[in-house]
Design an enzyme around this catalytic site. Structure first.
Site, PDB file in Angstrom:
ATOM      1  N   GLY A 126       0.880  -1.167  -0.002  1.00  0.00           N
ATOM      2  CA  GLY A 126      -0.152  -0.162   0.095  1.00  0.00           C
ATOM      3  C   GLY A 126       1.050   1.266  -0.048  1.00  0.00           C
ATOM      4  O   GLY A 126       0.378   2.335   0.745  1.00  0.00           O
ATOM      5  N   THR A 157       1.765   3.303  -2.657  1.00  0.00           N
ATOM      6  CA  THR A 157       1.670   4.309  -3.934  1.00  0.00           C
ATOM      7  C   THR A 157       0.766   5.359  -3.531  1.00  0.00           C
ATOM      8  O   THR A 157       1.076   6.401  -4.337  1.00  0.00           O
ATOM      9  CB  THR A 157       0.818   3.468  -4.922  1.00  0.00           C
ATOM     10  OG1 THR A 157      -0.503   3.300  -4.405  1.00  0.00           O
ATOM     11  CG2 THR A 157       1.431   2.390  -5.440  1.00  0.00           C
ATOM     12  N   SER A 158       0.460   5.712  -2.157  1.00  0.00           N
ATOM     13  CA  SER A 158       0.012   6.816  -1.834  1.00  0.00           C
ATOM     14  C   SER A 158      -0.073   6.943  -0.237  1.00  0.00           C
ATOM     15  O   SER A 158       0.184   5.970   0.325  1.00  0.00           O
ATOM     16  CB  SER A 158      -1.453   7.066  -2.413  1.00  0.00           C
ATOM     17  OG  SER A 158      -2.309   5.958  -1.951  1.00  0.00           O
ATOM     18  N   GLY A 159      -0.438   7.981   0.105  1.00  0.00           N
ATOM     19  CA  GLY A 159      -0.671   8.191   1.819  1.00  0.00           C
ATOM     20  C   GLY A 159       0.526   7.823   2.531  1.00  0.00           C
ATOM     21  O   GLY A 159       1.824   7.934   2.271  1.00  0.00           O
ATOM     22  N   ILE A 160       0.405   7.331   3.740  1.00  0.00           N
ATOM     23  CA  ILE A 160       1.379   6.883   4.570  1.00  0.00           C
ATOM     24  C   ILE A 160       2.448   5.796   4.136  1.00  0.00           C
ATOM     25  O   ILE A 160       3.724   5.980   4.394  1.00  0.00           O
ATOM     26  CB  ILE A 160       0.976   6.650   6.201  1.00  0.00           C
ATOM     27  CG1 ILE A 160       0.089   5.308   6.260  1.00  0.00           C
ATOM     28  CG2 ILE A 160       0.077   7.561   6.583  1.00  0.00           C
ATOM     29  CD1 ILE A 160      -0.258   4.709   7.554  1.00  0.00           C
ATOM     30  N   GLY A 161       1.802   4.886   3.298  1.00  0.00           N
ATOM     31  CA  GLY A 161       2.708   3.889   2.824  1.00  0.00           C
ATOM     32  C   GLY A 161       3.665   4.737   1.866  1.00  0.00           C
ATOM     33  O   GLY A 161       4.861   4.344   1.771  1.00  0.00           O
ATOM     34  N   SER A 193      -5.320   0.336  13.708  1.00  0.00           N
ATOM     35  CA  SER A 193      -5.919   1.664  14.015  1.00  0.00           C
ATOM     36  C   SER A 193      -6.649   1.644  15.254  1.00  0.00           C
ATOM     37  O   SER A 193      -6.896   0.562  15.792  1.00  0.00           O
ATOM     38  CB  SER A 193      -7.038   1.707  12.919  1.00  0.00           C
ATOM     39  OG  SER A 193      -7.938   2.948  13.266  1.00  0.00           O
ATOM     40  N   TYR A 237     -14.656  -2.539   9.183  1.00  0.00           N
ATOM     41  CA  TYR A 237     -13.261  -2.010   9.081  1.00  0.00           C
ATOM     42  C   TYR A 237     -12.727  -2.271  10.568  1.00  0.00           C
ATOM     43  O   TYR A 237     -11.559  -2.583  10.692  1.00  0.00           O
ATOM     44  CB  TYR A 237     -13.358  -0.551   8.786  1.00  0.00           C
ATOM     45  CG  TYR A 237     -11.867   0.219   8.883  1.00  0.00           C
ATOM     46  CD1 TYR A 237     -11.065  -0.032   7.839  1.00  0.00           C
ATOM     47  CD2 TYR A 237     -11.904   1.168  10.025  1.00  0.00           C
ATOM     48  CE1 TYR A 237      -9.763   0.698   8.025  1.00  0.00           C
ATOM     49  CE2 TYR A 237     -10.625   1.672  10.161  1.00  0.00           C
ATOM     50  CZ  TYR A 237      -9.525   1.552   9.319  1.00  0.00           C
ATOM     51  OH  TYR A 237      -8.523   1.998   9.396  1.00  0.00           O
TER      52      TYR A 237
END
Length: 303
Positions: free
Chosen positions: A25, A27-31, A150, A175
């Protein structure tokens, strides 16, 4: 105030020139932010996601940093794609020093994957479980595994009766339940690694509430616009700060021997009572192998 995750995490001086990392994960965000931080520190990074163009962009950024980056596309709803991701890691590296199980998401509508498993549970828990199992024999001595969980796990308890049905589906419950599974998985993995006398640590993290991560796009109604409007305020977490939460158990010298813990605010924290249940963790571990149709990983001496 610095915006670099490695500085926020206090690991800017860590030498990662001999480190081979897989960040799912990313390709964006925190990853993505964590992958680029690893690249700045000298690591070779395998980038994972579903978007080929976004993956290539991250690899280009890593290459510009002098890091040996590569992108592997894999749909986490497809067990064969996860197995191929693991096979690519084994084929292109001579060992893995850092596995960051970060891929996941919030999905409003319910559906079942081809395994007959509820989509959120499959993507957020079963696939990291399978990927880790497939890479166990490729992890180097002293390697670290970090799983993005989370604080949303609070308020749920393990209910395996709901992972193969869409009856009474709730996106938020699904979730939260998957994030509970992330914590239980991570702690049970740590216990079994210790029982197998493996020099590998496993921890989970809460990255914070991060408008800029892209997560909010999965939420219903006007909530995404509200959360994005909060970006930059002190009551929320930036993408860099969220990535720093990953880097603390992944790289910090002070966490090198800590295993089986849940990190929040860059330190080990107690998760909810259901997330600390040893019996629940063992049930989840065995049920996950059954759902995937694989032999139970790290089975010897762990019961």
């Amino acid at each position: 105030m610095t915006t670099q995750p490695e500085a926020i995490a206090g690991v800017a001086d860590v030498d990662c020139s001999e480190t081979r990392a897989l960040v799912t994960g990313s390709t964006s965000g925190i990853g993505r932010a964590a992958a680029l931080a690893l690249g700045r520190l000298g690591a070779d990074v395998i980038v994972h996601g579903r978007d080929q163009e976004a993956g290539a962009a991250v690899v280009n950024e890593l290459d510009a940093l002098g890091s040996d980056g590569q992108f592997v596309r894999a749909d986490f709803a497809d067990p064969d794609a996860v197995r191929e991701l693991a096979a690519t890691v084994r084929r292109t590296t001579d060992g893995l020093d850092l596995l960051i199980n970060n891929a996941g998401g919030f999905f409003r509508s319910g559906r079942l994957t081809d395994l007959g498993v509820e989509y959120t549970f499959h993507v957020n828990h079963l696939s990291p479980y399978l990927l880790t199992a497939e890479l166990l024999d490729h992890l180097t001595a002293g390697s670290r595994i970090v799983t993005t969980a989370s604080a949303a796990h609070q308020g749920t308890s393990l209910d395996l009766s709901r992972v193969q049905t869409l009856d009474e589906y709730s996106g938020m419950w699904a979730y939260s339940h998957s994030k509970l599974a992330n914590i239980l998985f991570s702690s049970e993995l740590a216990r079994r690694l210790d029982a197998a006398d493996r020099d590998v640590v496993s921890n989970s993290i809460h990255p914070g509430a991060i408008p800029g991560s892209g997560f909010s796009r999965f939420l219903p109604g006007p909530i995404p616009r509200v959360l994005e409007a909060l970006d930059g305020l002190p009551i929320v977490t930036s993408v860099a700060e969220g990535a720093a939460e990953i880097l603390v158990p992944a790289l910090s010298p002070r966490t090198a021997t800590i295993s089986g813990r849940y990190f929040s605010d860059q330190r080990p924290t107690q998760p909810s009572a259901p997330a600390q249940g040893t019996y629940a963790a063992q049930r989840l571990w065995n049920a996950s192998a059954d759902l995937l149709g694989i032999a139970t990983p790290l089975a010897e001496g762990a019961e």
